[in-house]
Write a protein that holds these residues in place. Sequence first.
Motif, PDB file in Angstrom:
ATOM      1  N   ASP A 188      13.220 -18.313  41.662  1.00 46.28           N
ATOM      2  CA  ASP A 188      14.591 -18.694  41.992  1.00 46.28           C
ATOM      3  C   ASP A 188      15.029 -19.876  41.139  1.00 46.28           C
ATOM      4  O   ASP A 188      14.210 -20.649  40.623  1.00 46.28           O
ATOM      5  N   PHE A 189      16.337 -20.055  41.043  1.00 48.78           N
ATOM      6  CA  PHE A 189      16.940 -21.127  40.268  1.00 48.78           C
ATOM      7  C   PHE A 189      16.319 -22.472  40.631  1.00 48.78           C
ATOM      8  O   PHE A 189      15.959 -23.260  39.759  1.00 48.78           O
ATOM      9  N   GLU A 190      16.187 -22.747  41.924  1.00 51.68           N
ATOM     10  CA  GLU A 190      15.690 -24.041  42.385  1.00 51.68           C
ATOM     11  C   GLU A 190      14.237 -24.273  42.003  1.00 51.68           C
ATOM     12  O   GLU A 190      13.774 -25.419  41.936  1.00 51.68           O
ATOM     13  N   GLN A 191      13.491 -23.216  41.758  1.00 51.37           N
ATOM     14  CA  GLN A 191      12.103 -23.336  41.348  1.00 51.37           C
ATOM     15  C   GLN A 191      11.947 -23.681  39.885  1.00 51.37           C
ATOM     16  O   GLN A 191      10.888 -24.148  39.457  1.00 51.37           O
ATOM     17  N   VAL A 192      12.991 -23.481  39.118  1.00 53.12           N
ATOM     18  CA  VAL A 192      12.913 -23.608  37.680  1.00 53.12           C
ATOM     19  C   VAL A 192      13.730 -24.782  37.146  1.00 53.12           C
ATOM     20  O   VAL A 192      13.306 -25.495  36.239  1.00 53.12           O
ATOM     21  N   VAL A 193      14.910 -24.990  37.703  1.00 48.95           N
ATOM     22  CA  VAL A 193      15.861 -25.933  37.152  1.00 48.95           C
ATOM     23  C   VAL A 193      15.824 -27.242  37.931  1.00 48.95           C
ATOM     24  O   VAL A 193      15.933 -27.247  39.163  1.00 48.95           O
ATOM     25  N   THR A 194      15.652 -28.348  37.201  1.00 48.43           N
ATOM     26  CA  THR A 194      15.685 -29.679  37.786  1.00 48.43           C
ATOM     27  C   THR A 194      16.772 -30.462  37.085  1.00 48.43           C
ATOM     28  O   THR A 194      16.887 -30.434  35.857  1.00 48.43           O
ATOM     29  N   THR A 195      17.563 -31.171  37.856  1.00 46.01           N
ATOM     30  CA  THR A 195      18.590 -32.056  37.284  1.00 46.01           C
ATOM     31  C   THR A 195      18.142 -33.496  37.467  1.00 46.01           C
ATOM     32  O   THR A 195      17.751 -33.889  38.569  1.00 46.01           O
ATOM     33  N   VAL A 196      18.197 -34.265  36.420  1.00 47.01           N
ATOM     34  CA  VAL A 196      17.797 -35.680  36.497  1.00 47.01           C
ATOM     35  C   VAL A 196      18.962 -36.592  36.158  1.00 47.01           C
ATOM     36  O   VAL A 196      19.947 -36.178  35.566  1.00 47.01           O
TER      37      VAL A 196
END
Length: 196
Positions: A188-196
Amino acid sequence: MSLVLDPTAQDLLFREARTANSFTDEPVTEEQVQAIYDLVKFGPTAFNQSPLRVTLVRSPEARARLVAHMSQGNQAKTGTAPLVAILSADNEFHEELPELFPHFPQAKDAFFAERPVRESSAGMNAALQAAYFIIGVRAAGLAAGPMSGFDSAGIQKEFLDVDHTPLMVVNIGKPGDDAWFPRSPRLDFEQVVTTV
């Protein structure tokens, strides 16, 4: 939906596209391969180095030599696909940089004089181009069956040379009967994408 690309094209290139494991005997023409290359050559690489090289395996003799280097699970489908491509990284890509990167032709010697640096860069950028190639095969209405299960040293010796590193072997053609394994899950998106 935030994508500009037509949903039918999205399906063709990504959502409905699958790794094919069987193919019909319909030939893949030189014109189709040329059209694929003429599209995917525009994908970006660092310094426009374009290190991917494609060896098309068409003749029965060459096919038999290739199959001998494939892992057991890949031999039958490689032996029967209408076209097989060996995708490799050219570790001497820097020789083309004066033409491919004309606004800074010195990049050839400034950044890529050392063989280990070239091998690292060629491997990464040719792998990127290999992904473009697979998408191009799909854009041509064909299926791709990319594989990494092979004897790399054997393929290099049989088909290439010490300056070309095999990355993958890709079976190409129209999908045959029972061509697809069930679709595997994706993260899923949340498993891959991190915003810092």
